[in-house]
Design a protein around this motif. Structure first.
Motif, PDB file in Angstrom:
ATOM      1  N   CYS A  45       0.825  -1.203   0.000  1.00 23.98           N
ATOM      2  CA  CYS A  45       0.000   0.000   0.000  1.00 23.98           C
ATOM      3  C   CYS A  45       0.863   1.258   0.000  1.00 23.98           C
ATOM      4  O   CYS A  45       0.369   2.348  -0.277  1.00 23.98           O
ATOM      5  CB  CYS A  45      -0.935   0.005   1.192  1.00 23.98           C
ATOM      6  SG  CYS A  45      -2.065  -1.391   1.211  1.00 23.98           S
ATOM      7  N   CYS A  63       0.809   3.473  -3.061  1.00 25.11           N
ATOM      8  CA  CYS A  63      -0.421   4.152  -3.468  1.00 25.11           C
ATOM      9  C   CYS A  63      -0.548   5.505  -2.772  1.00 25.11           C
ATOM     10  O   CYS A  63      -0.471   5.576  -1.554  1.00 25.11           O
ATOM     11  CB  CYS A  63      -1.655   3.325  -3.105  1.00 25.11           C
ATOM     12  SG  CYS A  63      -1.859   1.860  -4.111  1.00 25.11           S
ATOM     13  N   CYS A 106      -5.839   5.172  -1.625  1.00 21.02           N
ATOM     14  CA  CYS A 106      -6.404   3.852  -1.841  1.00 21.02           C
ATOM     15  C   CYS A 106      -7.583   3.945  -2.809  1.00 21.02           C
ATOM     16  O   CYS A 106      -8.490   4.753  -2.613  1.00 21.02           O
ATOM     17  CB  CYS A 106      -6.853   3.255  -0.514  1.00 21.02           C
ATOM     18  SG  CYS A 106      -7.468   1.572  -0.674  1.00 21.02           S
ATOM     19  N   SER A 107      -7.561   3.118  -3.833  1.00 23.62           N
ATOM     20  CA  SER A 107      -8.620   3.171  -4.863  1.00 23.62           C
ATOM     21  C   SER A 107      -9.634   2.055  -4.705  1.00 23.62           C
ATOM     22  O   SER A 107     -10.517   1.915  -5.544  1.00 23.62           O
ATOM     23  CB  SER A 107      -7.962   3.077  -6.251  1.00 23.62           C
ATOM     24  OG  SER A 107      -7.242   1.853  -6.357  1.00 23.62           O
TER      25      SER A 107
HETATM   26  S1  SF4 Z   1      -5.426   0.279  -3.657  1.00 26.28           S
HETATM   27 FE1  SF4 Z   1      -5.611   0.409  -1.426  1.00 26.28          FE
HETATM   28  S2  SF4 Z   1      -5.478  -1.686  -0.693  1.00 26.28           S
HETATM   29 FE2  SF4 Z   1      -4.734  -1.667  -2.807  1.00 26.28          FE
HETATM   30  S3  SF4 Z   1      -2.498  -1.433  -2.599  1.00 26.28           S
HETATM   31 FE3  SF4 Z   1      -3.365   0.609  -2.850  1.00 26.28          FE
HETATM   32  S4  SF4 Z   1      -3.697   1.358  -0.773  1.00 26.28           S
HETATM   33 FE4  SF4 Z   1      -3.416  -0.855  -0.647  1.00 26.28          FE
END
Ligand code: SF4
Length: 66
Positions: free
Chosen positions: A32, A35, A38-39
Motif C-alpha cells: 500500500c 499508493c 487507496c482506490s
Molecule cells: S489500492 Fe488500497 S489496498 Fe490496494 S495497494 Fe493501494 S492502498 Fe493498498
C-alpha cells in the motif's frame, strides 16, 4: 481488514501487528506504500481506504484509540 478489527474493535494493537507481520512480503501494508490514495471501492461498503490509513498509522506508532 482483520488486523484492523483486532486493533480497533479488540483494542489489541499487538495482535494486529502480529497479524500484519505474518502477511507474505509484497501482500501487506508495504504494498500500500506505493499508493498515494487507496482506490479500493468495496461493494459492501467496507471502508478499506480508511482502514488502510489507520493501519499505516498503527505501524508508525500512532495509537488508534485513547
Ligand atoms: S489500492 Fe488500497 S489496498 Fe490496494 S495497494 Fe493501494 S492502498 Fe493498498
Amino acid at each position: 481488514m482483520r488486523s484492523h478489527m483486532y486493533a480497533v474493535q479488540y483494542r489489541n494493537s499487538d495482535m494486529a501487528r502480529t497479524l500484519l507481520a505474518g502477511i507474505p512480503a509484497g501482500h501487506g501494508l508495504e504494498a500500500c506504500g506505493s499508493c498515494d490514495a487507496c482506490s479500493v471501492s468495496c461493494p459492501n461498503s467496507v471502508q478499506v481506504a480508511r482502514k488502510i490509513a489507520d493501519l499505516k498509522a498503527l505501524t508508525s506508532g500512532t495509537a488508534l484509540y485513547a
